[in-house]
Design an enzyme around this catalytic site. Structure first.
Site, short mmCIF file in Angstrom:
data_model
loop_
_atom_site.label_atom_id
_atom_site.label_comp_id
_atom_site.label_asym_id
_atom_site.label_seq_id
_atom_site.Cartn_x
_atom_site.Cartn_y
_atom_site.Cartn_z
N THR A 44 0.85 -1.19 0.00
CA THR A 44 0.00 0.00 0.00
C THR A 44 0.88 1.24 0.00
O THR A 44 1.89 1.28 0.72
CB THR A 44 -0.97 0.08 1.19
OG1 THR A 44 -1.49 1.42 1.26
CG2 THR A 44 -0.35 -0.25 2.54
N ASP A 52 -0.03 3.80 1.26
CA ASP A 52 -0.38 4.53 2.49
C ASP A 52 0.57 4.22 3.66
O ASP A 52 0.58 4.94 4.65
CB ASP A 52 -1.82 4.18 2.91
CG ASP A 52 -2.83 4.46 1.81
OD1 ASP A 52 -2.52 5.30 0.95
OD2 ASP A 52 -3.91 3.85 1.82
N MET A 84 -2.72 11.51 -0.82
CA MET A 84 -3.42 10.28 -0.40
C MET A 84 -2.92 9.79 0.96
O MET A 84 -2.07 10.42 1.59
CB MET A 84 -3.23 9.20 -1.45
CG MET A 84 -4.11 9.36 -2.67
SD MET A 84 -3.91 7.95 -3.79
CE MET A 84 -5.29 8.21 -4.89
N ARG A 113 -5.35 7.73 3.08
CA ARG A 113 -6.52 7.35 3.88
C ARG A 113 -6.42 7.92 5.30
O ARG A 113 -6.18 9.11 5.43
CB ARG A 113 -6.74 5.83 3.87
CG ARG A 113 -7.05 5.31 2.47
CD ARG A 113 -7.94 4.10 2.47
NE ARG A 113 -9.28 4.42 2.90
CZ ARG A 113 -10.24 4.91 2.10
NH1 ARG A 113 -10.03 5.14 0.83
NH2 ARG A 113 -11.43 5.17 2.59
O1 F6P Z 1 -5.10 2.75 -0.30
C1 F6P Z 1 -4.46 3.31 -1.39
C2 F6P Z 1 -5.24 4.47 -1.93
O2 F6P Z 1 -4.50 5.01 -3.01
C3 F6P Z 1 -5.61 5.54 -0.90
O3 F6P Z 1 -4.52 6.36 -0.59
C4 F6P Z 1 -6.76 6.21 -1.59
O4 F6P Z 1 -7.66 6.81 -0.68
C5 F6P Z 1 -7.44 5.07 -2.28
O5 F6P Z 1 -6.48 4.06 -2.46
C6 F6P Z 1 -8.02 5.44 -3.63
O6 F6P Z 1 -8.70 4.34 -4.12
P1 F6P Z 1 -9.33 4.27 -5.57
O7 F6P Z 1 -8.19 4.11 -6.54
O8 F6P Z 1 -10.19 3.08 -5.53
O9 F6P Z 1 -10.05 5.54 -5.81
#
Ligand code: F6P
Length: 374
Positions: A138, A140, A182, A184
């Site tokens: 991740t 994150d 990003m 989360r």
């Molecule tokens: O968990 C990784 C992430 O990039 C987060 O930082 C972000 O909130 C989310 O995924 C975005 O997800 P998606 O690509 O489904 O919009």
């Protein structure tokens, strides 16, 4: 002789292809067969989505972003939403079918590369009897059980470069630029890129922010003859009165809401309250793209090789992790229990405060210790 299947689940992260490369080569060296399941679990449902992987198929992919197998963060096999002919959505559990196919195809182990959501699914399959090894991914960096996840370093590098570029335009127009990154509910990307990119304000999900504190910092800058400011806001930042920012559930089958909107809100409020020109931007998926940095590539290659060693040792229902520079095996159930948050007493947070960065809290004071974290 073993027969292994790999899958990549959840949002992509730079380094996924390096893990696939490493798994394929490590298996090949042992004389094992490797298959890849496309788009998470699709390969367990349809043989057309199952690909045999030889070293020639992964040649040169260790430095490519994304995943050659495809990924999805919709359609958890334990509760997959399916639309019937009447247009009604029904939740179905297809995990038995997947397990049956896994056995029928003669696989010995599934190496599941994913974030906490995908690892949770992998653990549930392990409880049903599928031999599973997890590889954490991740951008994150929010998994407690590993000091780092690959993808994070690349995301931070991208965000830092973007923040660097904002300085000249912000300065030319005496503006406040608010950039949303990003992460989360963890502020790792915001903290690392904000400190490294010379931000004036960093808003982390771990510190509910007071918009007045943000405005005060902007006005202080003006008094010091610095007529522009850079604010870095984590997408999961919340106000001191509990306001969070999201764009709703998104596509059918997603488990998590789509975060977003904090930068726009902060820019508007700061503009109203300070009468300065403000602009906001969202870095979004740029942070997930591109070539993995050397750090991420190396970590991903190490994770892949370590996962194959764990197959050999039959350490199923465990995830590979990084602790004190070594590869360790952590029970998946333990790994998904807690999200890793920014430690507010850590040296990086103290450094941010020492060099005058506002973290959005009115007092600006945190318990301070003199620990030096990595
Ligand atoms: O968990 C990784 C992430 O990039 C987060 O930082 C972000 O909130 C989310 O995924 C975005 O997800 P998606 O690509 O489904 O919009």
């Amino acid at each position: 002789m073993k027969k292994i299947v790999i899958s990549t689940g959840g949002g992509d992260a730079p380094g996924l292809n390096a893990v696939i490369y490493s798994v394929v080569h490590s298996c090949y060296k042992r004389g094992w067969e490797v298959y890849g399941s496309r788009d998470g679990y699709a390969g367990f449902l349809d043989v057309d989505d199952l690909v045999r992987l030889y070293p020639r198929d992964v040649e040169g992919i260790y430095n490519l972003g994304g995943t050659i197998l495809g990924s999805t963060n919709k359609g958890n096999p334990f509760c997959r939403p399916v639309e019937n002919l009447a247009g009604e959505v029904q939740i179905v559990d297809i995990s038995d079918k997947i397990l049956r196919n896994f056995k029928r195809m003669g696989f010995d182990c599934h190496i599941a590369i994913g974030g906490d959501g995908s690892l949770d699914i992998a653990h549930r399959f392990a409880l049903k009897g599928m031999p599973v090894i997890g590889v954490p991914k991740t951008i994150d960096n929010d998994l407690e059980a590993t000091e780092r996840t690959f993808g994070f370093d690349t995301a931070v590098a991208t965000a830092t470069e973007a923040i660097d570029k904002l300085h000249s335009t912000a300065k030319s127009h005496n503006r406040v630029m608010v950039v949303e990154v990003m992460g989360r509910d963890s502020g790792w990307i915001a903290l690392y890129s904000g400190v490294s990119g010379g931000a004036d304000v960093i808003l982390l999900p771990e510190i509910p922010f007071d918009i007045e504190a943000v405005c005060n910092k902007v006005l202080d800058n003006d008094l010091r003859d610095k007529h522009y400011s850079i604010v870095v806001a984590a997408e999961g930042a919340v106000t001191s009165d509990g306001k969070g920012f999201n764009k709703g559930k998104g596509e059918l089958g997603r488990d998590e809401v789509i975060l977003g909107g904090v930068a726009e809100w902060v820019a508007e409020e700061v503009g109203k309250r300070t009468e300065k020109d403000t602009r906001s931007l969202v870095l979004g998926h740029l942070q997930r793209g591109g070539t993995p940095t050397t750090y991420d590539r190396l970590l991903a290659l190490r994770f892949g090789a370590a996962a194959v060693r764990m197959v050999e040792r039959r350490q199923f229902d465990h995830m590979v992790g990084l602790r004190n520079s070594a590869m360790v095996a952590v029970p998946i159930a333990e790994a998904i229990k807690r999200r890793k948050k920014v430690d507010l007493a850590s040296d990086k947070v103290i450094t941010a405060r020492d060099i005058g960065i506002c973290l959005g809290d009115p007092s600006g004071k945190e318990e301070v210790d003199d620990r030096t974290d990595e």
